[in-house]
Scaffold this motif. Structure first.
Motif, mmCIF file in Angstrom:
data_model
loop_
_atom_site.group_PDB
_atom_site.id
_atom_site.type_symbol
_atom_site.label_atom_id
_atom_site.label_comp_id
_atom_site.label_asym_id
_atom_site.label_seq_id
_atom_site.Cartn_x
_atom_site.Cartn_y
_atom_site.Cartn_z
ATOM 1 N N THR A 119 60.182 86.138 94.426
ATOM 2 C CA THR A 119 60.815 85.282 95.420
ATOM 3 C C THR A 119 61.420 86.079 96.564
ATOM 4 O OG1 THR A 119 62.720 83.843 95.758
ATOM 5 C CG2 THR A 119 62.859 85.340 93.926
ATOM 6 N N TYR A 143 69.704 83.693 90.768
ATOM 7 C CA TYR A 143 68.260 83.435 90.777
ATOM 8 C C TYR A 143 67.498 84.665 91.272
ATOM 9 C CZ TYR A 143 63.755 81.746 92.320
ATOM 10 O OH TYR A 143 62.408 81.619 92.528
ATOM 11 N N ASN A 172 59.460 79.855 101.250
ATOM 12 C CA ASN A 172 59.756 78.472 100.831
ATOM 13 C C ASN A 172 58.485 77.638 100.702
ATOM 14 O OD1 ASN A 172 62.360 79.587 101.708
ATOM 15 N ND2 ASN A 172 63.069 77.518 101.247
ATOM 16 N N HIS A 191 64.843 70.842 96.866
ATOM 17 C CA HIS A 191 64.197 71.532 97.985
ATOM 18 C C HIS A 191 64.091 70.630 99.208
ATOM 19 C CE1 HIS A 191 62.503 74.304 94.749
ATOM 20 N NE2 HIS A 191 63.397 74.966 95.432
ATOM 21 N N LEU A 192 64.365 71.234 100.354
ATOM 22 C CA LEU A 192 64.581 70.471 101.582
ATOM 23 C C LEU A 192 63.455 69.494 101.910
ATOM 24 C CD1 LEU A 192 66.301 69.979 104.121
ATOM 25 C CD2 LEU A 192 65.030 71.828 105.221
ATOM 26 N N ASP A 208 71.802 65.496 103.342
ATOM 27 C CA ASP A 208 72.860 66.415 103.783
ATOM 28 C C ASP A 208 72.252 67.649 104.413
ATOM 29 O OD1 ASP A 208 75.177 65.023 102.852
ATOM 30 O OD2 ASP A 208 74.653 65.601 100.796
ATOM 31 N N PHE A 210 73.245 71.303 104.673
ATOM 32 C CA PHE A 210 74.235 72.194 104.066
ATOM 33 C C PHE A 210 74.560 73.363 104.997
ATOM 34 C CE2 PHE A 210 72.131 70.564 100.023
ATOM 35 C CZ PHE A 210 73.127 69.627 99.786
ATOM 36 N N CYS A 221 70.323 76.816 108.460
ATOM 37 C CA CYS A 221 69.551 77.919 107.857
ATOM 38 C C CYS A 221 68.075 77.860 108.246
ATOM 39 C CB CYS A 221 69.631 77.841 106.341
ATOM 40 S SG CYS A 221 71.241 78.248 105.691
ATOM 41 N N ARG A 223 64.147 79.053 107.291
ATOM 42 C CA ARG A 223 63.272 79.480 106.198
ATOM 43 C C ARG A 223 61.826 79.514 106.676
ATOM 44 N NH1 ARG A 223 67.573 80.335 104.596
ATOM 45 N NH2 ARG A 223 68.600 79.786 102.628
ATOM 46 N N ARG A 284 76.084 75.478 101.217
ATOM 47 C CA ARG A 284 75.762 75.453 99.794
ATOM 48 C C ARG A 284 75.853 76.877 99.254
ATOM 49 N NH1 ARG A 284 69.734 73.467 98.240
ATOM 50 N NH2 ARG A 284 69.325 75.634 98.749
ATOM 51 N N ASP A 287 73.208 80.414 99.640
ATOM 52 C CA ASP A 287 72.199 80.304 100.706
ATOM 53 C C ASP A 287 72.327 81.423 101.737
ATOM 54 O OD1 ASP A 287 70.877 78.020 99.886
ATOM 55 O OD2 ASP A 287 72.028 76.657 101.169
#
Ligand code: UFG
Length: 325
Positions: A119, A143, A172, A191-192, A208, A210, A221, A223, A284, A287
């Motif tokens: 990841t 994670y 992602n 997941h978004l 939301d 975050f 953010c 990604r 969150r 992140d």
């Protein structure tokens, strides 16, 4: 075509099931090992599904020996960053300790090739948003740390044995099978893109955002979103590389450009034609502000060429799947 079946752990899960489908379509024999804790029997379109745990060394060793398996693709893992912050031992248990048992079984059974789902979270907070494979590894959540420890175990085992590996560091992952057969089915998804698609169908009242005070152009953010079908293809190429005698490697899986949370939500609204109730919420835990792949290595090494490198397509396929669910 190789005779021996390929073992795919977590093959009933979101990413694993897409890889199993592509392996099956390419004519490989597949054995899926999944405990169905988050995966679905119906997502396994090819091969034999064995219900079991990757941490059950005796069972896995027997499976590997019985089927004369030389190649293992390891997807089975917990994958939710905020949950890893609140329940770290769950992540170290499954993602690290069970991977250790799986590797021990592979060593016992003489497995030659191992592809590991890693990841972008291993990079932590990259200073300039972009991560190359040799960027500093400084995960900021359990994670990422649970996955990085597994990368290290794999490297060390390979150095001490004949095992060769491919570590694929996913950015992602989103979207679904372009043929509409499988997709992300996870209940209580976090997941978004998945969450936003659910919201367009009224499965959620609102969405939301975050954190809106990150050091990014719009404060949310960023990604690097990669289509599941392109990601799955990378695994087949990685396997081919190892089967052809290629060296062990680590490669990012991303497109090399990013979108902010707001940009993604704009796209979801545009593609779906639905206006979402978007609410600003606190940051969150766990992140990083931005994660974008430097993605040259995978193209050069494996000849990987993305086919679905547009946010519209990713969102479109995710929406089509969500409607089918
Ligand atoms: N987000 C929201 N609202 C939501 C859901 C997500 O604002 O309802 C935001 C998050 O705060 C984050 C961004 O959208 O800023 C992406 O979050 P995701 O939960 O979709 O994905 P993550 O970046 O947390 O994690 C995913 C995978 C990891 C992988 C990582 C690599 O789950 O396995 O991408 O970037 F490590």
């Amino acid at each position: 075509m190789r005779k021996q079946p390929i073992l795919v752990t977590g093959g009933a899960g979101y990413i694993g099931s897409h890889v199993v489908r592509q392996l099956g379509e390419a004519g490989h024999q597949v054995i899926v090992l999944d405990n169905l804790s988050t995966g679905f029997r119906a997502s396994v379109l090819y091969g034999n599904l064995m219900i079991g745990d990757t941490g059950d060394r005796a069972f896995v060793t027997q499976l590997l020996r019985e089927h004369d398996i030389e190649s293992v693709l390891h997807f089975a893992a917990h994958i939710v960053v905020p949950e890893s912050v609140s329940d770290p031992l769950k992540y170290y248990g499954n993602n690290t300790c069970n991977t250790r048992e799986l590797l021990a079984a592979c060593a016992d059974a003489g497995v030659k090739h191992f592809i590991f789902s890693s990841t972008a979270a291993v990079y932590g907070i990259p200073p300039d948003m972009e991560c190359a494979e040799d960027s500093p590894l400084a995960p900021i959540n359990p994670y990422g740390r649970s996955k990085l420890m597994s990368e290290w175990m794999l490297q060390d085992l390979a150095a001490a044995s004949n095992l060769r590996y491919g570590v694929l560091r996913y950015f992602n992952v989103a979207g679904a099978d372009p043929g509409g057969r499988i997709g992300q089915s996870t209940p209580k998804a976090t997941h978004l893109i998945k969450v936003a698609c659910e919201a367009t169908l009224g499965k959620r009242s609102h969405i939301d955002v975050f954190g809106t005070d990150y050091p990014t152009p719009d404060g949310t953010c960023i990604r690097d979103y990669i289509h599941i079908e392109d990601l799955a293809r990378a695994h087949l190429l990685a396997l081919e590389h190892l089967h052809n005698g290629g060296e062990s490697f680590t490669a990012n899986c991303g497109y090399g450009h990013g979108y902010s949370v707001r940009e993604v939500l704009d796209k979801v609204q545009e593609v779906s034609g639905v206006k979402l109730d978007i609410r600003e919420a606190p940051r969150r835990a766990g992140d990083p502000p931005a994660l974008i792949a430097k993605a040259e290595r995978i193209r050069a090494l494996l000849g990987w060429t993305p086919q679905y490198n547009q946010l519209d397509t990713i969102v479109g396929h995710a929406l089509t799947w969500e409607r089918r669910l």
